[in-house]
Design a protein around this motif. Sequence first.
Motif, PDB file in Angstrom:
ATOM      1  N   GLY A 558       0.809  -1.212   0.000  1.00 43.84           N
ATOM      2  CA  GLY A 558       0.000   0.000   0.000  1.00 43.84           C
ATOM      3  C   GLY A 558       0.842   1.261   0.000  1.00 43.84           C
ATOM      4  O   GLY A 558       0.590   2.193  -0.770  1.00 43.84           O
ATOM      5  N   VAL A 559       1.862   1.304   0.852  1.00 39.15           N
ATOM      6  CA  VAL A 559       2.748   2.477   0.903  1.00 39.15           C
ATOM      7  C   VAL A 559       3.487   2.642  -0.415  1.00 39.15           C
ATOM      8  O   VAL A 559       3.621   3.758  -0.948  1.00 39.15           O
ATOM      9  CB  VAL A 559       3.736   2.335   2.076  1.00 39.15           C
ATOM     10  CG1 VAL A 559       4.794   3.439   2.028  1.00 39.15           C
ATOM     11  CG2 VAL A 559       3.000   2.382   3.405  1.00 39.15           C
ATOM     12  N   ALA A 560       3.961   1.540  -0.976  1.00 40.55           N
ATOM     13  CA  ALA A 560       4.691   1.612  -2.243  1.00 40.55           C
ATOM     14  C   ALA A 560       3.786   2.101  -3.372  1.00 40.55           C
ATOM     15  O   ALA A 560       4.205   2.914  -4.207  1.00 40.55           O
ATOM     16  CB  ALA A 560       5.281   0.244  -2.589  1.00 40.55           C
ATOM     17  N   SER A 561       2.543   1.644  -3.412  1.00 39.05           N
ATOM     18  CA  SER A 561       1.619   2.072  -4.462  1.00 39.05           C
ATOM     19  C   SER A 561       1.358   3.570  -4.379  1.00 39.05           C
ATOM     20  O   SER A 561       1.370   4.281  -5.389  1.00 39.05           O
ATOM     21  CB  SER A 561       0.304   1.298  -4.349  1.00 39.05           C
ATOM     22  OG  SER A 561       0.522  -0.088  -4.523  1.00 39.05           O
ATOM     23  N   PHE A 562       1.123   4.068  -3.158  1.00 40.91           N
ATOM     24  CA  PHE A 562       0.882   5.508  -2.984  1.00 40.91           C
ATOM     25  C   PHE A 562       2.103   6.324  -3.384  1.00 40.91           C
ATOM     26  O   PHE A 562       2.004   7.324  -4.093  1.00 40.91           O
ATOM     27  CB  PHE A 562       0.505   5.788  -1.527  1.00 40.91           C
ATOM     28  CG  PHE A 562       0.337   7.246  -1.211  1.00 40.91           C
ATOM     29  CD1 PHE A 562      -0.815   7.921  -1.583  1.00 40.91           C
ATOM     30  CD2 PHE A 562       1.336   7.945  -0.542  1.00 40.91           C
ATOM     31  CE1 PHE A 562      -0.965   9.266  -1.300  1.00 40.91           C
ATOM     32  CE2 PHE A 562       1.192   9.286  -0.251  1.00 40.91           C
ATOM     33  CZ  PHE A 562       0.040   9.956  -0.634  1.00 40.91           C
ATOM     34  N   GLY A 563       3.274   5.881  -2.910  1.00 38.20           N
ATOM     35  CA  GLY A 563       4.492   6.628  -3.232  1.00 38.20           C
ATOM     36  C   GLY A 563       4.824   6.609  -4.707  1.00 38.20           C
ATOM     37  O   GLY A 563       5.216   7.636  -5.276  1.00 38.20           O
ATOM     38  N   LEU A 564       4.660   5.473  -5.356  1.00 40.34           N
ATOM     39  CA  LEU A 564       4.937   5.395  -6.793  1.00 40.34           C
ATOM     40  C   LEU A 564       3.969   6.273  -7.580  1.00 40.34           C
ATOM     41  O   LEU A 564       4.337   6.864  -8.602  1.00 40.34           O
ATOM     42  CB  LEU A 564       4.846   3.948  -7.262  1.00 40.34           C
ATOM     43  CG  LEU A 564       5.955   3.013  -6.765  1.00 40.34           C
ATOM     44  CD1 LEU A 564       5.675   1.581  -7.188  1.00 40.34           C
ATOM     45  CD2 LEU A 564       7.313   3.459  -7.298  1.00 40.34           C
ATOM     46  N   GLY A 565       2.714   6.356  -7.110  1.00 39.18           N
ATOM     47  CA  GLY A 565       1.753   7.239  -7.776  1.00 39.18           C
ATOM     48  C   GLY A 565       2.189   8.693  -7.717  1.00 39.18           C
ATOM     49  O   GLY A 565       2.055   9.430  -8.697  1.00 39.18           O
ATOM     50  N   ARG A 566       2.734   9.147  -6.581  1.00 42.57           N
ATOM     51  CA  ARG A 566       3.217  10.527  -6.465  1.00 42.57           C
ATOM     52  C   ARG A 566       4.431  10.772  -7.360  1.00 42.57           C
ATOM     53  O   ARG A 566       4.671  11.900  -7.782  1.00 42.57           O
ATOM     54  CB  ARG A 566       3.589  10.844  -5.026  1.00 42.57           C
ATOM     55  CG  ARG A 566       2.423  10.940  -4.086  1.00 42.57           C
ATOM     56  CD  ARG A 566       2.820  11.537  -2.742  1.00 42.57           C
ATOM     57  NE  ARG A 566       3.052  12.967  -2.861  1.00 42.57           N
ATOM     58  CZ  ARG A 566       4.248  13.544  -2.852  1.00 42.57           C
ATOM     59  NH1 ARG A 566       5.343  12.807  -2.778  1.00 42.57           N
ATOM     60  NH2 ARG A 566       4.387  14.859  -2.946  1.00 42.57           N
ATOM     61  N   LEU A 567       5.188   9.716  -7.622  1.00 47.28           N
ATOM     62  CA  LEU A 567       6.378   9.869  -8.473  1.00 47.28           C
ATOM     63  C   LEU A 567       6.052   9.748  -9.959  1.00 47.28           C
ATOM     64  O   LEU A 567       6.951   9.829 -10.788  1.00 47.28           O
ATOM     65  CB  LEU A 567       7.420   8.821  -8.098  1.00 47.28           C
ATOM     66  CG  LEU A 567       8.044   8.970  -6.709  1.00 47.28           C
ATOM     67  CD1 LEU A 567       8.974   7.801  -6.420  1.00 47.28           C
ATOM     68  CD2 LEU A 567       8.804  10.287  -6.595  1.00 47.28           C
ATOM     69  N   GLY A 568       4.776   9.549 -10.278  1.00 45.52           N
ATOM     70  CA  GLY A 568       4.382   9.497 -11.680  1.00 45.52           C
ATOM     71  C   GLY A 568       4.329   8.109 -12.261  1.00 45.52           C
ATOM     72  O   GLY A 568       4.082   7.960 -13.467  1.00 45.52           O
ATOM     73  N   VAL A 569       4.571   7.091 -11.455  1.00 46.14           N
ATOM     74  CA  VAL A 569       4.478   5.715 -11.939  1.00 46.14           C
ATOM     75  C   VAL A 569       3.012   5.307 -11.910  1.00 46.14           C
ATOM     76  O   VAL A 569       2.374   5.347 -10.858  1.00 46.14           O
ATOM     77  CB  VAL A 569       5.324   4.760 -11.078  1.00 46.14           C
ATOM     78  CG1 VAL A 569       5.185   3.336 -11.570  1.00 46.14           C
ATOM     79  CG2 VAL A 569       6.777   5.198 -11.096  1.00 46.14           C
ATOM     80  N   ASP A 570       2.490   4.939 -13.059  1.00 47.11           N
ATOM     81  CA  ASP A 570       1.077   4.541 -13.145  1.00 47.11           C
ATOM     82  C   ASP A 570       0.949   3.128 -12.588  1.00 47.11           C
ATOM     83  O   ASP A 570       1.309   2.148 -13.241  1.00 47.11           O
ATOM     84  CB  ASP A 570       0.597   4.600 -14.594  1.00 47.11           C
ATOM     85  CG  ASP A 570      -0.922   4.486 -14.696  1.00 47.11           C
ATOM     86  OD1 ASP A 570      -1.573   4.272 -13.648  1.00 47.11           O
ATOM     87  OD2 ASP A 570      -1.466   4.620 -15.809  1.00 47.11           O
ATOM     88  N   VAL A 571       0.441   3.052 -11.351  1.00 49.08           N
ATOM     89  CA  VAL A 571       0.364   1.753 -10.687  1.00 49.08           C
ATOM     90  C   VAL A 571      -0.829   0.931 -11.155  1.00 49.08           C
ATOM     91  O   VAL A 571      -0.881  -0.274 -10.908  1.00 49.08           O
ATOM     92  CB  VAL A 571       0.296   1.930  -9.160  1.00 49.08           C
ATOM     93  CG1 VAL A 571       1.562   2.576  -8.642  1.00 49.08           C
ATOM     94  CG2 VAL A 571      -0.924   2.759  -8.759  1.00 49.08           C
ATOM     95  N   VAL A 572      -1.802   1.567 -11.840  1.00 48.89           N
ATOM     96  CA  VAL A 572      -2.984   0.816 -12.281  1.00 48.89           C
ATOM     97  C   VAL A 572      -2.596  -0.253 -13.304  1.00 48.89           C
ATOM     98  O   VAL A 572      -2.939  -1.430 -13.144  1.00 48.89           O
ATOM     99  CB  VAL A 572      -4.052   1.763 -12.837  1.00 48.89           C
ATOM    100  CG1 VAL A 572      -5.223   0.970 -13.410  1.00 48.89           C
ATOM    101  CG2 VAL A 572      -4.543   2.694 -11.736  1.00 48.89           C
TER     102      VAL A 572
END
Length: 835
Positions: A558-572
């Motif tokens: 969960g933390v990694a998904s949120f952080g990657l989203g802020r960095l522009g990595v499309d986690v979907v």
Amino acid sequence: MISTKRLRAATFAAGLALASLVLLLPGTARADASDSPSLLSVDYFSPRASFDRFIRNTDALIGLRANGAPVSEQVPRLRAAAGSFDFDATPHASSTAEQIRRILMAREIIARLPMPPVDTIPDRARVTETDLRSWTVPGTQLRMRRMTGTRHEGAFRFDAATIAEIDDLYRRISDRPRLDGAPDAYQRYIADVDAGAGAMGLSQALIASRLHVVGTTSPRDTMESFLGNMTDAYRVARTAARQLGSDPPQISIEAARRQQAIATDQLQQAVSVFDLSEVPEALRRDTGIEAALLLKEILDRIPLSRPETIPDAIDLAGLPAGADYDWRIPGTQIRIERMQSGPHAGSFLFDANTVSILRDSYAALRDLEYRDPTALALAAFPAAEITPGFYDFYITGPGYLVPGAHPLGAIVDRLPDWSEHVIMDQTVWQWGGSVVTLAVLVLAIWLAFRVIDWPARHHPDSGIAAWMAIAAPLLAAFLTHRTTLFIDYDLNFSGTMLEYLLFASGLAELGLLVWAVWRLSSAFATTILASSALSNRGFDASLVRLLSGILGVAASIGVASFGLGRLGVDVVPLLAGLGVGGLAVALAARPTLENLIGGLILFSDKPVRVGDFCTFGDMSGTVEGVGIRSTQIRALNRALISVPNAKFVDMEIVNWARCDTMLIEQTLRLRCETSADQLRHVLIGIREMLHGHPRIEESTIRVRFAGYGESSLDVSVRIYALTRDWNEYHAIREDVNFHIKRIVEASGTRFAVPASVIYTARDSGLDEERTAEAEAAVAAWRREGLLAFPRLTPEQIERVRDSIDYPPEGSSERAQQRSRQREDSEPLSDPDSRS
């Protein structure tokens, strides 16, 4: 004592509050009996009537304010003047202060231009004859339109687009004097508002400025807002830098920092006209600032379009709501697009594609000279002054917009000239400072882990040490974040290298936070296992560790998904790919998943616990650990057996540790020559012995003549030892066997030997004397009716109960018991010595 000016400002502020109520509640204000009907007329059904009523009521309002008239006299004029305006497209139109501002600005524009004769302005008759729809004040962009589809059907008002852009119109003409020589009423109003700010609070304009709300109602509005804010930011920042850098300084560092705050606010307003929705959240601030600076550098090098060629709100008045629209700066790929969704829906912003190409566009035009400032008069953009070197000034200095106001400014000024050389958009001193800063960061993180993790390394089972260990990755993440901010804000990195830095530091912070979450889950497990309720070597300990690990993995994802989203990595797509590929992974890792499920079954069903002795298949051993993949069992030969959980749960498992008693079962084979009475003597003797044994469970004693073997008479013995300890079980069984041997020998018989054995020695046969004694005893029992069959009588059981010494007399265990009894019975003090 309060000054007269401040008292008048406070009085006017209170009047504005009353005016707000009056404007929002039509009909609540009533004209004084002495009011002129012509001034308060509500005839707005022709341009002449509406224009005349606006001029007369506004002038009357200005005069009443100048004379300090009561609010009750000012309100009717204010309402009548506002009746000539359509505020539908005006930001903060519900604010009375905002309406007064625009009314006064419109009056000042008209006061600076020659007005046409009254008889040339269309009256009601002409409107009826020509079906007039709109009229524009000659020499201005002030346009009146006939209202349709509202409760003001047929009334002529200055239209919504005109009123929304009145600020820009006033700014263009404010430097001209009024034709009647009167003072500027709008500027006087602003001065009174500033003086009475304590009484009336923040104005809507100031609030909008702090929230970076700028005009974006049309491409022209967006263009002018951007140019105006960038020009103002440049002028304020460079002036403060020049004054601070003069010898001696003309302003203090504190004053320079205040000027920098003003310039920063202007720059942020310029940034707000960009669509940054496709930029990662962690990069938006720096990307927005760089986009604003690069766009200004580009616009300063190309010819500007004349304002009238750029669509304004009036030109787009007929554009359907929600319709797509964009305008491109001629000769470029820079577009202003109408936003269709999101928080800026309906606003005109420089689109996301423009943001992405600005760096390449600037590189292509960088070698061109700046536009001739004298050509601005042809462009007629009052705010379109060039800002030479603004981008280079920003990226090569420490701090933000005023380098001298930053503590590093004095240090950088003393560096040699070669340190100002630019390499990959950064100066040499910026590269050197970043290398030193990162080296200090690495050292600080290493020391943090060494110091904070010391208790955990030396006391791995301590709950306090486990909680302290969480601080190490958290502190490292904080230091990484602060270091990134220092390189970004203080060393002022920019461009592509800054994007790489922010992304790398974001990943590092994210990894450290995930590490902290994992340590948090471990700390929970360690704290629970350190409690007295659970043993860290029990089965529950394994369950706690497994559950804490699963929770730690889930929280880390969960933390990694949120952080990657802020960095522009499309986690979907990443999660979707994991879902699609999960099936293939599951098939490939089927044994591992089976073992995992098997481990969960072991945890839930609990057939064994850590420390239990069990038999599985043809092997036996003590369970030492239950893991996610396998179960570790220490065999009798001390070898460690690792059994996959999926296989282990399918086995027939005998858990000896769960026995309330332990079975002793065996068959005694007596010689075939044994007489019936001898056999009965043996059976009864064994039964008496077992009932007399303190470590044999009485209710399940079974000793029977079971049948005939090939060369023996078989006696079946099935009893339960009162113990759960494996070693003690073997001792009890040994003791029982010794008693059985004694009983058999006392009966005069012997154990049978296999029929295949050939004896060459001379056999003495049975003991005739003991045989006779056994037969006589059985005959006596028969005569007296005491022959125990099929079981001993209660009296016989009571007579022999606990009659057997266990442990046997003379054994070391017996001696230790007596020693413990003596210790337990030894008094703490001599009763005779008490006084």
